[in-house]
Design an enzyme around this catalytic site. Structure first.
Site, PDB file in Angstrom:
ATOM      1  CG  PHE A  56      48.192  44.130  37.476  1.00  0.00           C
ATOM      2  CD1 PHE A  56      49.338  43.364  37.506  1.00  0.00           C
ATOM      3  CD2 PHE A  56      47.471  44.208  36.297  1.00  0.00           C
ATOM      4  CE1 PHE A  56      49.756  42.675  36.381  1.00  0.00           C
ATOM      5  CE2 PHE A  56      47.888  43.524  35.160  1.00  0.00           C
ATOM      6  CZ  PHE A  56      49.028  42.753  35.202  1.00  0.00           C
ATOM      7  CE  LYS A  57      50.238  38.356  37.210  1.00  0.00           C
ATOM      8  NZ  LYS A  57      51.122  39.373  37.744  1.00  0.00           N
ATOM      9  CG  ASP A  58      43.257  40.798  43.056  1.00  0.00           C
ATOM     10  OD1 ASP A  58      43.241  39.554  43.010  1.00  0.00           O
ATOM     11  OD2 ASP A  58      43.765  41.439  43.998  1.00  0.00           O
TER      12      ASP A  58
END
Ligand SMILES: *Cc1c(COP(=O)(O)O)cnc(C)c1O
Length: 495
Positions: free
Chosen positions: A111-113
């Site tokens: 999810f850091k993307d």
């Protein structure tokens, strides 16, 4: 009038959004918070028709008011493109009565993307707006996930360079392979002899090195950070909660203005804080359910009002949540302290000096929007297995912590509200833990062989991010001792 951001430790420090993005952290150590959370003044029927990119503009333009429409739309277009393997960017999957919001379709399948795809663009625009002529040099220490997502985000972004330090023997083989194969003319990946804390304090030392700062400036460079406390990471995370709610409504899964609960597998408290901001903007959210693994500092905090990091650090199968200091919690603390900067600063001082602090009963009252619980390692594996056996849908260990806590919440409260679960990583990123939980024979098989099996068993395609690194050449093989980190950075910058 522009929305300004102030430091949680000194309310008199007030900066624009672009300045807050460039600085990352306030000089007093505080975090930047908006002077007020803007209202989401777009109707649900309008939102229901919007693409991810349009929703991103509707939400982010309310927060980043000193960006022009053209600037912000430019950032959004560059971030949310074919790097994501689905045009929906953040698709919803219904399984076992809950809605899983898949936030792992970007370049590094976590999810850091969602935020690190756009941060580099927000940063270069911010630099231009503030007449910064220097090239921005991002310095990051990583325990695995953040480093790769930051590398992928900043690779070949004009006006930026990025250096990532990682503990040579402290990340998983897949994580290391992902980083050392990173392409881009402006990227450098360096292993260090030491653990993550050594890498992290080495980076902090470089940030605080006045001599180096001067040398850098005369060579045309300045440091910045891609850390998760940057509002340039927080604001893009609000978008997908609004988007998911609007899609649930558009698909007839919920009534107009029906309140839903949101469960978030939590480490640094960034993702769940974004959901809280979405609620404050006016999104119909009832409970924010904070799911922890065995490092359950936050569960204890919600139970007792006492935050205490003095405990054993436990390595779990959800490593991105193995955290004892949830940095973004400070923004919530500041808010429930009625924006009293002195009170916030005193609590944070206690945390750094004694490793603990306690909030007042008046502050605890204001935490009613939150519910906290945790999952043990066994419960996490069981959550993966149960869901797979029941529905065929496979989730990663971080998401499984959330699924387990979701079940505990329902058992505790008998609350029947519909639930959105933030699904933070692809199961292909944690193939070994996932296959073991399902009961597959894993011994002697590497992660790629297990990915092949997972693909068959779940009838899903192996993501490009995994396929690519199978055969990709190693491009970075520098390893240094901690005292040599400074020289390594200077060498990369040609100084
Ligand atoms: C970073 C991360 C988390 C934790 O998110 P926070 O914003 O730090 O609370 C959860 N799951 C995965 C897969 C992550 O990479």
């Amino acid at each position: 009038m522009d929305l300004l951001y102030r430091s949680t430790r000194d309310s008199s420090v007030q900066v624009t959004a672009s300045q807050a993005i460039l600085k990352g952290l306030s000089a007093d150590g505080g975090l930047f918070v908006p002077n007020e959370v803007p209202a989401l003044d777009v109707s649900l029927d309008e939102l229901a028709k919007m693409s991810y990119q349009e929703t991103a503009y509707a939400v982010m333009s309310r927060f980043l008011t000193d960006f022009t429409e053209e600037e912000l739309k430019g950032c959004i277009e560059k971030a949310y493109d074919e790097k994501f393997d689905t045009p929906e960017i953040a698709p919803l999957v219904k399984a076992d009565g809950a809605y899983f919001l898949e936030l792992f379709h970007g370049a590094t399948i976590a999810f850091k993307d969602m935020a690190l795809s756009i941060l580099p663009h927000l940063m270069t625009v911010s630099a231009r707006k503030n007449q910064v002529k220097n090239e921005i040099v991002i310095l990051t220490a990583t325990s695995g996930d953040t480093g790769k997502a930051a590398l992928a985000g900043f690779a070949d972004v004009p006006g930026t360079r990025i250096v990532v330090f990682y503990p040579k023997n402290g990340v998983s083989p897949i994580q290391e392979k992902q980083m050392v194969t990173q392409k881009g003319s402006n990227v450098k990946v360096i292993g260090i002899h030491g653990n993550f804390d050594d890498a992290q304090s080495g980076v902090k030392t470089l940030f605080g090195d006045g001599e180096l700062e001067k040398e850098m400036a005369s060579a045309g460079f300045q440091f910045s950070s891609a850390n998760s406390i940057n509002i340039g990471r927080l604001v893009p995370q609000i978008v997908y909660y609004v988007y998911a709610y609007a899609k649930l409504y558009a698909n007839g899964e919920i009534e107009k203005d029906e309140k839903i609960n949101i469960v978030v597998p939590t480490g640094n408290f960034g993702n769940i804080l974004a959901a809280y901001y979405a609620k404050q903007m006016g999104l119909p959210v009832a409970k924010l359910i904070c799911a922890s693994n065995e490092n359950k500092v936050l569960f204890d905090f919600f139970q007792t009002g006492s935050y205490n990091r003095n405990r054993e650090f436990i390595l779990t199968s959800s490593p991105s949540m193995d955290i004892l200091i949830s940095s973004n919690l400070e923004r919530l603390i500041y808010q429930i302290a009625d924006c009293d900067d002195k009170a916030d600063a005193a609590l944070m001082k206690a945390l750094s000096e004694k490793g603990e602090y306690e909030i007042t009963s008046v502050m605890r009252e204001k935490l009613r929007d939150f519910y906290g619980n945790f999952a043990t390692e066994q419960e996490t594996a069981a959550a993966i297995r149960d869901l797979y056996e029941k529905t065929g849908y496979v989730i990663d260990p971080h998401t499984a912590v959330a699924a387990c806590v979701c079940r505990k919440y329902k058992a505790d409260t008998a609350d029947a509200a519909k639930t959105l679960i933030a699904s933070t990583a692809s199961p292909y990123k944690f193939t070994h833990s996932v296959m073991e939980a399902i009961g597959a024979a894993c011994e002697g098989k590497d992660d790629f062989a297990l990915a092949d099996e997972l693909s068959k068993l779940s009838s899903t395609e192996i993501p490009k991010a995994v396929e690519e690194i199978r055969t990709a050449p190693v491009l970075h093989d520098t390893v240094v001792e901690v005292p040599q980190m400074k020289e390594a950075v200077k060498k990369f910058l040609g100084m």
